[in-house]
Structures are given as structure tokens and as C-alpha cells.
Scaffold this motif. Structure first.
Motif, PDB file in Angstrom:
ATOM      1  N   ARG A  58     -53.599  59.279 -40.145  1.00 24.42           N
ATOM      2  CA  ARG A  58     -54.143  58.582 -41.318  1.00 24.42           C
ATOM      3  C   ARG A  58     -55.313  57.671 -40.933  1.00 24.42           C
ATOM      4  NH1 ARG A  58     -52.784  57.853 -46.292  1.00 24.42           N
ATOM      5  NH2 ARG A  58     -50.860  58.996 -46.061  1.00 24.42           N
ATOM      6  N   ALA A  59     -55.235  57.041 -39.779  1.00 21.98           N
ATOM      7  CA  ALA A  59     -56.287  56.121 -39.340  1.00 21.98           C
ATOM      8  C   ALA A  59     -57.629  56.820 -39.106  1.00 21.98           C
ATOM      9  CB  ALA A  59     -55.850  55.393 -38.063  1.00 21.98           C
ATOM     10  N   SER A  76     -65.436  64.123 -45.466  1.00 20.29           N
ATOM     11  CA  SER A  76     -64.352  63.382 -44.822  1.00 20.29           C
ATOM     12  C   SER A  76     -63.012  63.788 -45.452  1.00 20.29           C
ATOM     13  CB  SER A  76     -64.552  61.871 -44.966  1.00 20.29           C
ATOM     14  OG  SER A  76     -64.244  61.455 -46.280  1.00 20.29           O
ATOM     15  N   ILE A  77     -61.965  63.646 -44.677  1.00 16.49           N
ATOM     16  CA  ILE A  77     -60.625  63.957 -45.172  1.00 16.49           C
ATOM     17  C   ILE A  77     -60.312  63.100 -46.385  1.00 16.49           C
ATOM     18  CG2 ILE A  77     -58.161  63.856 -44.608  1.00 16.49           C
ATOM     19  CD1 ILE A  77     -59.121  64.358 -41.625  1.00 16.49           C
ATOM     20  N   ALA A  78     -60.600  61.801 -46.306  1.00 17.85           N
ATOM     21  CA  ALA A  78     -60.315  60.894 -47.424  1.00 17.85           C
ATOM     22  C   ALA A  78     -61.024  61.342 -48.695  1.00 17.85           C
ATOM     23  CB  ALA A  78     -60.710  59.468 -47.061  1.00 17.85           C
ATOM     24  N   ASP A  79     -62.289  61.715 -48.583  1.00 20.40           N
ATOM     25  CA  ASP A  79     -63.032  62.180 -49.758  1.00 20.40           C
ATOM     26  C   ASP A  79     -62.458  63.483 -50.284  1.00 20.40           C
ATOM     27  OD1 ASP A  79     -64.678  59.973 -49.665  1.00 20.40           O
ATOM     28  OD2 ASP A  79     -66.356  61.038 -48.735  1.00 20.40           O
ATOM     29  N   TYR A 104     -51.846  69.593 -42.330  1.00 23.27           N
ATOM     30  CA  TYR A 104     -53.123  69.209 -41.723  1.00 23.27           C
ATOM     31  C   TYR A 104     -53.267  67.714 -41.513  1.00 23.27           C
ATOM     32  CZ  TYR A 104     -54.136  73.818 -43.677  1.00 23.27           C
ATOM     33  OH  TYR A 104     -54.087  75.147 -44.018  1.00 23.27           O
ATOM     34  N   PHE A 105     -52.690  66.940 -42.440  1.00 25.11           N
ATOM     35  CA  PHE A 105     -52.928  65.491 -42.478  1.00 25.11           C
ATOM     36  C   PHE A 105     -51.590  64.750 -42.448  1.00 25.11           C
ATOM     37  CE2 PHE A 105     -55.924  67.600 -45.515  1.00 25.11           C
ATOM     38  CZ  PHE A 105     -56.954  67.754 -44.606  1.00 25.11           C
ATOM     39  N   GLU A 106     -51.548  63.679 -41.678  1.00 28.08           N
ATOM     40  CA  GLU A 106     -50.364  62.850 -41.595  1.00 28.08           C
ATOM     41  C   GLU A 106     -49.916  62.447 -43.008  1.00 28.08           C
ATOM     42  OE1 GLU A 106     -49.690  59.536 -38.438  1.00 28.08           O
ATOM     43  OE2 GLU A 106     -50.765  58.674 -40.134  1.00 28.08           O
ATOM     44  N   SER A 107     -48.660  62.609 -43.302  1.00 25.30           N
ATOM     45  CA  SER A 107     -48.136  62.295 -44.630  1.00 25.30           C
ATOM     46  C   SER A 107     -47.975  60.795 -44.814  1.00 25.30           C
ATOM     47  CB  SER A 107     -46.772  62.956 -44.830  1.00 25.30           C
ATOM     48  OG  SER A 107     -46.891  64.352 -44.711  1.00 25.30           O
ATOM     49  N   GLU A 108     -47.756  60.427 -46.058  1.00 22.45           N
ATOM     50  CA  GLU A 108     -47.467  59.021 -46.366  1.00 22.45           C
ATOM     51  C   GLU A 108     -46.240  58.594 -45.564  1.00 22.45           C
ATOM     52  OE1 GLU A 108     -48.781  56.723 -48.397  1.00 22.45           O
ATOM     53  OE2 GLU A 108     -50.383  57.979 -49.174  1.00 22.45           O
ATOM     54  N   PRO A 109     -46.243  57.367 -45.063  1.00 21.31           N
ATOM     55  CA  PRO A 109     -45.034  56.916 -44.366  1.00 21.31           C
ATOM     56  C   PRO A 109     -43.855  56.912 -45.344  1.00 21.31           C
ATOM     57  CG  PRO A 109     -46.824  55.299 -44.190  1.00 21.31           C
ATOM     58  CD  PRO A 109     -47.288  56.384 -45.094  1.00 21.31           C
ATOM     59  N   ARG A 110     -42.715  57.337 -44.847  1.00 19.00           N
ATOM     60  CA  ARG A 110     -41.524  57.344 -45.698  1.00 19.00           C
ATOM     61  C   ARG A 110     -40.915  55.944 -45.717  1.00 19.00           C
ATOM     62  NH1 ARG A 110     -38.833  63.133 -45.273  1.00 19.00           N
ATOM     63  NH2 ARG A 110     -40.719  64.277 -44.850  1.00 19.00           N
TER      64      ARG A 110
END
Length: 113
Positions: A58-59, A76-79, A104-110
Motif C-alpha cells: 500500500r505504501a 499510478s496504482i492509486a489513480d 496485485y495490490f495489498e488489501s485493506e488491513p483487516r
């Protein structure tokens, strides 16, 4: 228009479509965190990379890791996670790809219970 970065795996055209996903809106490739190479999908990477995929932390979602197959813009991934079309050329992206974003992308923290 430039050719853009190389896309690896079994592509079927120059807009990053592959043997697994070839609809009109399947026009992105994702730079994999583990190897820094663009692949059209997680299946292409699994079949041809020779190593396990790693998710983008995520960072590092400010990294340009999405390639538009239409105009070759790197996004960008965020965009990318906020849009349904390319911010550069307005080509529509496959909204169903969101179902695979955890690959592909780290998920939201549980939340802890």
C-alpha cells in the motif's frame, strides 16, 4: 504514439490483451511488484514468470504500475483504483478487473477482532 514498455506473457495484440482476457475493455497491463515486468494478467504471470507473484505494498501505490494498452500511458496504482477509464485517453477499462485487485495490490488491513 510510442510502443510503450514491453509486456510479457501470451499477448494477442498490441493493446495488452492476452489469451485469458481478450475483450474490448481488457486493455491494461500490470507491472508486477516482484519482477518489475508488465503482464496482462495474473494468469500470464503465473504461467510465464517462473516465480510467485508479490502484491504491491500500500505504501507504494503512488508507483506507476498500470499500462494503458490504448495510449501506453503509465498510471499510478492509486489513480487506477479510482477510475474506470484511462485518465490520459479516456479508453474504458474492464471494471471486472477490480475482482482481482487483491492478487496485485495489498488489501485493506483487516480489523482486529
Amino acid at each position: 504514439m510510442s510502443a510503450g514498455p514491453a509486456v510479457f506473457g501470451p499477448t494477442i495484440d498490441d493493446q495488452t490483451r492476452c489469451i485469458h482476457y481478450g475483450s474490448a475493455v481488457d486493455i491494461i497491463a500490470i507491472k508486477f511488484f516482484c519482477c518489475g515486468r508488465y503482464y496482462p494478467c495474473h494468469l500470464c504471470h503465473a504461467e510465464t514468470a517462473g516465480h510467485p507473484a508479490e502484491q504491491w505494498p500500500r505504501a507504494q501505490w503512488d508507483s506507476r504500475a498500470i499500462l494503458c494498452g490504448e495510449c501506453k500511458a503509465e498510471i499510478s496504482i492509486a489513480d487506477y483504483l479510482e477510475v474506470t477509464a484511462c485518465p490520459s485517453c479516456d479508453a474504458a477499462f474492464n471494471e471486472g478487473c477490480r475482482l482481482h485487485s487483491h492478487l496485485y495490490f495489498e488489501s485493506e488491513p483487516r480489523p482486529s477482532v
